[in-house]
Design an enzyme around this catalytic site. Structure first.
Site, PDB file in Angstrom:
ATOM      1  N   GLU A  98     125.086  90.678 -58.730  1.00 59.03           N
ATOM      2  CA  GLU A  98     124.711  89.315 -58.534  1.00 59.03           C
ATOM      3  C   GLU A  98     125.314  88.536 -57.764  1.00 59.03           C
ATOM      4  OE1 GLU A  98     123.481  87.409 -62.419  1.00 59.03           O
ATOM      5  OE2 GLU A  98     122.852  89.251 -63.076  1.00 59.03           O
ATOM      6  N   GLU A 109     124.946  90.440 -70.541  1.00 54.10           N
ATOM      7  CA  GLU A 109     125.701  89.451 -71.144  1.00 54.10           C
ATOM      8  C   GLU A 109     125.924  89.504 -72.625  1.00 54.10           C
ATOM      9  OE1 GLU A 109     124.348  85.904 -68.997  1.00 54.10           O
ATOM     10  OE2 GLU A 109     124.278  86.830 -67.144  1.00 54.10           O
TER      11      GLU A 109
HETATM   12  O1  G3I Z   1     108.741  79.477 -62.566  1.00 56.09           O
HETATM   13  C1  G3I Z   1     108.926  78.330 -63.513  1.00 56.09           C
HETATM   14  C2  G3I Z   1     107.966  77.151 -62.795  1.00 56.09           C
HETATM   15  O2  G3I Z   1     106.762  77.744 -62.998  1.00 56.09           O
HETATM   16  C3  G3I Z   1     108.322  75.980 -63.598  1.00 56.09           C
HETATM   17  O3  G3I Z   1     107.398  74.872 -63.160  1.00 56.09           O
HETATM   18  C4  G3I Z   1     109.760  75.410 -63.457  1.00 56.09           C
HETATM   19  C5  G3I Z   1     110.200  74.222 -64.241  1.00 56.09           C
HETATM   20  O4  G3I Z   1     111.806  74.420 -64.764  1.00 56.09           O
HETATM   21  O5  G3I Z   1     110.604  76.685 -64.024  1.00 56.09           O
HETATM   22  C6  G3I Z   1     110.313  77.891 -63.321  1.00 56.09           C
HETATM   23  O6  G3I Z   1     111.077  78.872 -63.886  1.00 56.09           O
HETATM   24  C7  G3I Z   1     112.327  78.829 -63.676  1.00 56.09           C
HETATM   25  C8  G3I Z   1     112.839  80.116 -63.172  1.00 56.09           C
HETATM   26  O7  G3I Z   1     114.447  80.459 -62.964  1.00 56.09           O
HETATM   27  C9  G3I Z   1     112.304  80.229 -61.738  1.00 56.09           C
HETATM   28  O8  G3I Z   1     112.768  79.295 -60.798  1.00 56.09           O
HETATM   29  C10 G3I Z   1     112.946  78.607 -64.983  1.00 56.09           C
HETATM   30  O9  G3I Z   1     112.950  77.253 -65.666  1.00 56.09           O
HETATM   31  C11 G3I Z   1     114.763  78.863 -65.013  1.00 56.09           C
HETATM   32  O10 G3I Z   1     115.261  78.881 -66.139  1.00 56.09           O
HETATM   33  C12 G3I Z   1     114.787  80.288 -64.161  1.00 56.09           C
HETATM   34  O11 G3I Z   1     116.368  80.456 -64.099  1.00 56.09           O
HETATM   35  C13 G3I Z   1     116.755  81.814 -63.731  1.00 56.09           C
HETATM   36  C14 G3I Z   1     117.984  82.014 -64.756  1.00 56.09           C
HETATM   37  O12 G3I Z   1     118.371  83.353 -64.589  1.00 56.09           O
HETATM   38  C15 G3I Z   1     117.223  82.258 -66.168  1.00 56.09           C
HETATM   39  O13 G3I Z   1     116.323  83.244 -66.441  1.00 56.09           O
HETATM   40  C16 G3I Z   1     117.327  81.985 -62.207  1.00 56.09           C
HETATM   41  O14 G3I Z   1     116.016  81.757 -61.570  1.00 56.09           O
HETATM   42  C17 G3I Z   1     117.973  83.120 -62.198  1.00 56.09           C
HETATM   43  O15 G3I Z   1     118.542  83.343 -60.929  1.00 56.09           O
HETATM   44  C18 G3I Z   1     119.036  83.426 -63.187  1.00 56.09           C
HETATM   45  O16 G3I Z   1     119.630  84.651 -63.118  1.00 56.09           O
HETATM   46  C19 G3I Z   1     120.764  85.028 -64.018  1.00 56.09           C
HETATM   47  C20 G3I Z   1     120.538  86.482 -64.361  1.00 56.09           C
HETATM   48  O17 G3I Z   1     119.455  86.918 -64.575  1.00 56.09           O
HETATM   49  C21 G3I Z   1     121.697  86.843 -65.193  1.00 56.09           C
HETATM   50  N1  G3I Z   1     122.973  86.377 -64.725  1.00 56.09           N
HETATM   51  C22 G3I Z   1     123.064  85.275 -64.511  1.00 56.09           C
HETATM   52  C23 G3I Z   1     121.998  84.562 -63.599  1.00 56.09           C
HETATM   53  C24 G3I Z   1     122.277  83.194 -63.087  1.00 56.09           C
HETATM   54  O18 G3I Z   1     121.972  82.417 -64.175  1.00 56.09           O
END
Ligand code: G3I
Length: 319
Positions: free
Chosen positions: A230, A124
């Site tokens: 994705e 991205e």
């Molecule tokens: O694991 C922690 C947990 O310990 C904590 O209590 C909780 C509180 O918010 O957060 C948890 O982490 C979250 C993680 O996902 C696991 O669920 C993060 O806050 C959250 O920001 C994270 O979101 C991920 C996001 O990327 C940002 O990295 C999504 O799961 C993931 O599906 C998403 O994937 C992205 C691709 O990497 C790139 N393209 C877009 C796609 C969708 O946004």
């Protein structure tokens, strides 16, 4: 007839996996292992997790993921080395220090050299209007940071396939053309870029399959591997859906069959595979991170196959 989706397909069908679930929930891991041939760690390899402090890498979970996935004979796809989200705070203190970028790529890819088939080296990086985002990695590595990243990646693991991954490439021609021309220019200067990850976070309201078809074909014609990297299909994107779940699931199934059908028309040598962004609805980023009511994947909250899975099984059986 086998009941495993990936066994019927001539290209890889993958899924993004959440490590806590994969390692701790047997119903989740059983389903992921039986239906998919390629695993992408959804969040494990993102910079905030893998290098929370400068030079201090947190390998524990990534190592465990690699060991588990290797033991089960699955292909691994690495996601992602450079992305402007999920960054550790220290990254803002090192503008212009390209060694940070080079070390990040080198340490991760060297550690897992030979394990991952491919990597999303850069994720991205372009805006909707086709400019390079002036984000954190741009500030660290400068305007040539993609070149630096791909060169470092090739050096660290010469056998891994190197991808650029992004969203909206299938609908936004301006962005797609900017990305393509940037990657083609990199190639012309001898930088290896093997493929493009087209994310495809779709929804039932706005998806235009003819646009997707022409974008994927253009990429393949330009000699890039095409990874639908994705995939998910939101059925309630604006939270006001009035169709029944049954109707929505039927539309979702139909859309996925059409998508798989158009992907099957791409030259086989250019098909890296299709990766769903999650295993079942309740673990999707849309429901678990965005907290929306939605059902974007092939399996429901109880790990049961949805109509889309049945439709894809039928599609492969008949093709
Ligand atoms: O694991 C922690 C947990 O310990 C904590 O209590 C909780 C509180 O918010 O957060 C948890 O982490 C979250 C993680 O996902 C696991 O669920 C993060 O806050 C959250 O920001 C994270 O979101 C991920 C996001 O990327 C940002 O990295 C999504 O799961 C993931 O599906 C998403 O994937 C992205 C691709 O990497 C790139 N393209 C877009 C796609 C969708 O946004």
């Amino acid at each position: 007839m086998p009941q495993q989706l990936h066994q019927l397909s001539s290209f890889h069908i993958g899924t993004a996996v959440k490590w806590p679930e994969l390692s701790q929930k047997s119903s989740y891991s059983h389903l992921a292992l039986s239906q998919f041939s390629s695993f992408t760690p959804e969040n494990l390899l993102k910079a905030s997790r893998i290098q929370p402090q400068r030079g201090k890498f947190n390998w524990q979970e990534a190592d465990a993921f690699v060991k588990f996935t290797e033991q089960h004979g699955k292909r691994m796809h690495g996601h992602t080395l450079l992305w402007d989200r999920d960054l550790p705070p220290w990254i803002n203190d090192v503008p212009g220090d390209e060694k940070v970028l080079l070390d990040h790529v080198r340490h991760i890819m060297t550690r897992y050299a030979g394990k991952f088939s491919g990597w999303d080296v850069v994720n991205e990086a372009f805006t909707e209007t086709g400019e390079l985002r002036p984000g954190s990695w741009f500030k660290v590595g400068g305007s040539e940071y993609l070149t630096k990243a791909f060169v470092a990646a090739e050096k660290a693991d010469p056998h891994a396939l190197l991808f650029y991954n992004d969203f909206d490439l299938e609908v936004n021609e301006r962005k797609r053309d900017a990305v393509l021309s940037h990657l083609i220019k990199l190639r012309e200067t001898g930088v290896r870029v093997d493929g493009i990850g087209v994310q495809l976070h779709l929804n039932l309201s706005t998806t235009r399959l003819n646009k997707i078809a022409s974008s994927l074909k253009t990429m393949a014609t330009e000699n890039f591997l095409v990874h639908i990297s994705e995939l998910d299909v939101s059925v309630n994107p604006y939270d006001g859906e009035t169709n029944t779940k049954e109707e929505l699931f039927a539309m979702q199934a139909e859309l996925l069959v059409q998508l798989f059908s158009l992907y099957s028309e791409i030259n086989p040598s250019k098909r890296y595979g299709i990766t769903f962004w999650g295993v079942c609805d309740n673990h999707s980023w849309i429901t678990s991170d965005l907290k929306q009511v939605d059902y974007p994947l092939l399996f429901d909250d109880e790990y049961r196959a949805k109509p889309a899975w049945h439709a894809l099984m039928k599609f492969f059986s008949n093709s």
